[in-house]
Design a protein around this motif. Structure first.
Motif, PDB file in Angstrom:
ATOM      1  N   LYS A 107      54.768  36.619  29.367  1.00 22.84           N
ATOM      2  CA  LYS A 107      54.478  36.368  30.783  1.00 22.84           C
ATOM      3  C   LYS A 107      53.120  36.963  31.159  1.00 22.84           C
ATOM      4  CE  LYS A 107      56.315  34.916  34.717  1.00 22.84           C
ATOM      5  NZ  LYS A 107      56.568  33.525  34.953  1.00 22.84           N
ATOM      6  N   ARG A 108      52.827  38.159  30.644  1.00 24.67           N
ATOM      7  CA  ARG A 108      51.543  38.811  30.930  1.00 24.67           C
ATOM      8  C   ARG A 108      50.380  37.920  30.472  1.00 24.67           C
ATOM      9  NH1 ARG A 108      52.479  43.863  29.112  1.00 24.67           N
ATOM     10  NH2 ARG A 108      52.682  44.751  31.178  1.00 24.67           N
ATOM     11  N   THR A 109      50.504  37.325  29.284  1.00 25.57           N
ATOM     12  CA  THR A 109      49.459  36.438  28.759  1.00 25.57           C
ATOM     13  C   THR A 109      49.289  35.220  29.666  1.00 25.57           C
ATOM     14  OG1 THR A 109      49.908  37.167  26.504  1.00 25.57           O
ATOM     15  CG2 THR A 109      48.760  35.068  26.757  1.00 25.57           C
ATOM     16  N   GLU A 113      45.952  34.299  32.111  1.00 21.58           N
ATOM     17  CA  GLU A 113      45.287  32.992  32.069  1.00 21.58           C
ATOM     18  C   GLU A 113      45.257  32.357  33.456  1.00 21.58           C
ATOM     19  OE1 GLU A 113      47.353  30.760  29.054  1.00 21.58           O
ATOM     20  OE2 GLU A 113      46.592  32.038  27.447  1.00 21.58           O
ATOM     21  N   LEU A 114      46.356  32.471  34.197  1.00 15.58           N
ATOM     22  CA  LEU A 114      46.412  31.930  35.558  1.00 15.58           C
ATOM     23  C   LEU A 114      45.383  32.611  36.450  1.00 15.58           C
ATOM     24  CD1 LEU A 114      47.853  30.207  37.773  1.00 15.58           C
ATOM     25  CD2 LEU A 114      49.360  32.178  38.114  1.00 15.58           C
ATOM     26  N   GLY A 115      45.283  33.944  36.359  1.00 18.58           N
ATOM     27  CA  GLY A 115      44.312  34.686  37.156  1.00 18.58           C
ATOM     28  C   GLY A 115      42.881  34.296  36.820  1.00 18.58           C
ATOM     29  N   ALA A 116      42.589  34.154  35.524  1.00 13.04           N
ATOM     30  CA  ALA A 116      41.239  33.768  35.091  1.00 13.04           C
ATOM     31  C   ALA A 116      40.911  32.348  35.565  1.00 13.04           C
ATOM     32  CB  ALA A 116      41.133  33.872  33.570  1.00 13.04           C
ATOM     33  N   VAL A 141      49.318  41.856  37.221  1.00 16.88           N
ATOM     34  CA  VAL A 141      48.639  41.232  36.077  1.00 16.88           C
ATOM     35  C   VAL A 141      47.553  40.280  36.572  1.00 16.88           C
ATOM     36  CG1 VAL A 141      48.927  39.717  34.074  1.00 16.88           C
ATOM     37  CG2 VAL A 141      50.641  41.475  34.550  1.00 16.88           C
ATOM     38  N   VAL A 142      47.850  39.492  37.604  1.00  8.73           N
ATOM     39  CA  VAL A 142      46.868  38.550  38.148  1.00  8.73           C
ATOM     40  C   VAL A 142      45.695  39.309  38.774  1.00  8.73           C
ATOM     41  CG1 VAL A 142      46.471  36.741  39.882  1.00  8.73           C
ATOM     42  CG2 VAL A 142      48.518  36.666  38.446  1.00  8.73           C
ATOM     43  N   HIS A 143      45.988  40.360  39.557  1.00  5.91           N
ATOM     44  CA  HIS A 143      44.913  41.168  40.157  1.00  5.91           C
ATOM     45  C   HIS A 143      43.981  41.709  39.063  1.00  5.91           C
ATOM     46  CE1 HIS A 143      46.212  41.077  44.299  1.00  5.91           C
ATOM     47  NE2 HIS A 143      47.362  41.680  44.053  1.00  5.91           N
ATOM     48  N   ASP A 144      44.557  42.206  37.977  1.00  6.29           N
ATOM     49  CA  ASP A 144      43.755  42.750  36.880  1.00  6.29           C
ATOM     50  C   ASP A 144      42.877  41.667  36.244  1.00  6.29           C
ATOM     51  OD1 ASP A 144      44.911  45.222  37.339  1.00  6.29           O
ATOM     52  OD2 ASP A 144      46.234  45.146  35.577  1.00  6.29           O
ATOM     53  N   ALA A 145      43.423  40.461  36.056  1.00  5.86           N
ATOM     54  CA  ALA A 145      42.662  39.357  35.452  1.00  5.86           C
ATOM     55  C   ALA A 145      41.529  38.919  36.373  1.00  5.86           C
ATOM     56  CB  ALA A 145      43.591  38.177  35.153  1.00  5.86           C
ATOM     57  N   VAL A 146      41.781  38.881  37.668  1.00  9.05           N
ATOM     58  CA  VAL A 146      40.756  38.492  38.644  1.00  9.05           C
ATOM     59  C   VAL A 146      39.636  39.536  38.658  1.00  9.05           C
ATOM     60  CG1 VAL A 146      40.303  38.144  41.110  1.00  9.05           C
ATOM     61  CG2 VAL A 146      42.319  37.094  40.049  1.00  9.05           C
TER      62      VAL A 146
END
Length: 169
Positions: A107-109, A113-116, A141-146
């Motif tokens: 899910k993290r992966t 990808e969704l955040g990026a 996880v999304v905040h971190d990717a953004v």
């Protein structure tokens, strides 16, 4: 150093041993649950980003799927119960993270990808992007990717309908 203070290195060791203790308590609790449910699984413990991380792994992911539930709902509930078991033993609030059958790792992966992807869309259009409601774990996880993509994001709404908005730089 003055009497009664500890060095930063000693505090780091204290934190690590406290997190290892949380992992041990959680593992014992989860082993009991697996026994009650008559499910096979091995417990793996680690310390990640200043929190205890406990995983249940098994050769039979079908058995473990029952413990994950639809969209990870059972996993979230088991994580909270495990945190309560740790709190009961230590008296301290736990931020322990539980994964079952690699569900959170996968899910993290997907969420990274969704955040990026959302960040790329914001960069190309200049308009904010609102994502679907997510759990606190998913939003983090999304905040971190953004942030890794060089943009900022914030959470809006009320639980359980809280969601991430990705904003232009």
């Amino acid at each position: 150093m003055t009497e009664g203070t500890t060095s930063p290195a000693a505090e780091g060791v204290d934190t690590l041993s406290r997190l290892e203790q949380e992992g041990e308590i959680a593992a014992d609790y989860l082993e009991g649950l697996l026994d009650i449910a008559d499910l096979d699984g091995d417990i793996d413990m680690d310390v990640e980003a200043d929190r205890a991380a406990v995983s249940i792994i098994s050769d039979s992911d079908r058995d473990l799927q029952k413990l994950v539930g639809r969209d990870g709902e059972v996993l979230e509930a088991l994580q909270e119960l495990t945190r309560l078991a740790v709190h009961r033993e230590t008296g301290d609030r736990s931020r322990l993270m539980l994964d079952i059958g690699g569900y959170r790792a996968k899910k993290r992966t997907e969420l990274a990808e969704l955040g990026a992807k959302a960040a790329d869309e914001v960069k190309s259009t200049g308009a904010p992007v609102k994502l679907d409601p997510m759990t606190p774990f998913e939003r983090k996880v999304v905040h971190d990717a953004v942030a890794a993509a060089g943009l900022r994001s914030e959470s809006e709404g009320e639980e359980p309908q809280r969601f991430v908005v990705v904003l232009p730089a």
